[in-house]
Motif scaffolding. Structure first.
Motif, PDB file in Angstrom:
ATOM      1  N   ALA A 100       0.836  -1.208   0.000  1.00  0.00           N
ATOM      2  CA  ALA A 100       0.000   0.000   0.000  1.00  0.00           C
ATOM      3  C   ALA A 100       0.869   1.256   0.000  1.00  0.00           C
ATOM      4  N   VAL A 101       1.857   1.300   0.859  1.00  0.00           N
ATOM      5  CA  VAL A 101       2.690   2.501   0.950  1.00  0.00           C
ATOM      6  C   VAL A 101       3.512   2.689  -0.326  1.00  0.00           C
ATOM      7  N   GLN A 102       3.961   1.610  -0.935  1.00  0.00           N
ATOM      8  CA  GLN A 102       4.714   1.716  -2.189  1.00  0.00           C
ATOM      9  C   GLN A 102       3.834   2.221  -3.326  1.00  0.00           C
ATOM     10  N   ASN A 103       2.573   1.794  -3.339  1.00  0.00           N
ATOM     11  CA  ASN A 103       1.640   2.294  -4.350  1.00  0.00           C
ATOM     12  C   ASN A 103       1.469   3.800  -4.238  1.00  0.00           C
ATOM     13  N   VAL A 104       1.364   4.302  -3.019  1.00  0.00           N
ATOM     14  CA  VAL A 104       1.186   5.742  -2.814  1.00  0.00           C
ATOM     15  C   VAL A 104       2.481   6.494  -3.106  1.00  0.00           C
ATOM     16  N   MET A 105       3.610   5.872  -2.832  1.00  0.00           N
ATOM     17  CA  MET A 105       4.909   6.500  -3.058  1.00  0.00           C
ATOM     18  C   MET A 105       5.243   6.662  -4.534  1.00  0.00           C
ATOM     19  N   GLU A 106       4.713   5.793  -5.366  1.00  0.00           N
ATOM     20  CA  GLU A 106       5.196   5.676  -6.741  1.00  0.00           C
ATOM     21  C   GLU A 106       5.204   7.007  -7.493  1.00  0.00           C
ATOM     22  N   VAL A 151      -6.686   3.211  -0.538  1.00  0.00           N
ATOM     23  CA  VAL A 151      -5.299   3.373  -0.988  1.00  0.00           C
ATOM     24  C   VAL A 151      -5.280   4.163  -2.299  1.00  0.00           C
ATOM     25  N   GLY A 152      -6.250   3.861  -3.179  1.00  0.00           N
ATOM     26  CA  GLY A 152      -6.349   4.613  -4.432  1.00  0.00           C
ATOM     27  C   GLY A 152      -6.587   6.095  -4.203  1.00  0.00           C
TER      28      GLY A 152
END
Length: 272
Positions: A100-106, A151-152
């Motif tokens: 989840a955090v990596q998705n937001v970081m991208e 998360v989206g």
């Protein structure tokens, strides 16, 4: 904040949007309603240029574009508009191999060129904002549909857009978890986020919208305040469409949104 003038969109010889005019003020929540196939999602996708209008004018914040049939946009012009918008899709579209955090970081790493440490700090703050601080290191398959959608939303907020665009954000969710997404959207409204929302959740639309647009067959049939559109529509087509509300109101004790909607009613002082 957003202005559309005489926007048209066709796929081949098939017109999808016809002479659309739309104005969205800063901090305003505009909800677009209408039957399936009416052009709602296409209109939303035109706002961030996932679909290029065939003709017309678009302005978001201080950047504007004029479209002419047959013309192609430069990638730099597309990016100027997209940097103003964050998009939350019906399907979650999370990267399955990222937490989840990596998705937001991208986006922060690839677009803003932040270091991974900076991006992680910002992403954790956003996950906390949407109530998922404890799910930062979970992969999408470990999250419920509602958690994935939140998360989206955090990912869409990461680049600090001027406008959030929501395309049927709850339609793919189980009824029991719709409320957790709607509550996050309501919190964003209270914070003054400018939002354009396409939804079939009529009661939610009534409660969260500052302005409602009813679209049918690619044409704006009627628009106005929620009270005007839902309680005193002037067009026969709008009246026909809204008959479904009577069915929903009769069944509100068992309607999945009822609990969260009652909570929202209490926020704005409506007594059941």
């Amino acid at each position: 904040m957003i202005e559309l003038k005489n926007v048209n969109k066709s796929f081949g010889n098939v017109p999808i949007l016809k002479h659309i005019d739309l104005h969205v003020n800063k901090g305003e929540t505009v909800v677009i309603i209408g039957p399936s196939g009416s052009g709602k999602s296409t209109l939303l996708r035109c706002l961030n240029l996932l679909e290029q209008p065939t003709s017309g004018y678009l302005r978001i914040a201080n950047d504007s574009l004029q479209f002419k049939e047959g013309d192609s946009l430069k990638q730099a012009d597309i990016m100027k508009i997209r940097l103003h918008t964050g998009m939350v899709f019906q399907a979650h579209h999370l990267f399955p191999h990222m937490t989840a955090v990596q998705n937001v970081m991208e986006g922060l790493v690839t677009v803003r060129r932040q270091t991974k440490a900076e991006a992680r700090t910002a992403a954790l703050r956003l996950l906390k904002k949407v109530g998922l601080a404890d799910k930062a290191d979970s992969f999408p398959f470990q999250l419920s549909g509602g958690q994935q959608q939140r998360v989206g939303i955090a990912r869409a907020l990461a680049l600090e857009p001027n406008v959030l665009l929501f395309d049927e954000p709850t339609s793919a969710l189980d009824p029991e978890i719709v409320g957790e997404v709607l509550n996050v959207m309501d919190d964003l409204k209270q914070e003054g986020m400018t939002m354009v929302i396409v939804t079939h959740e009529m009661q939610f639309a009534r409660l969260i919208a500052d302005h409602v647009v009813f679209l049918d067959q690619g044409v704006v049939i009627e628009e106005g305040s929620p009270d005007q559109v839902f309680d005193a529509p002037t067009k026969e087509r709008t009246k026909q469409f809204l008959q479904r509300l009577d069915w929903m109101r009769e069944r509100i004790p068992t309607f999945p949104e009822s609990e969260v909607l009652i909570q929202m009613d209490e926020k704005i002082g409506i007594v059941h």
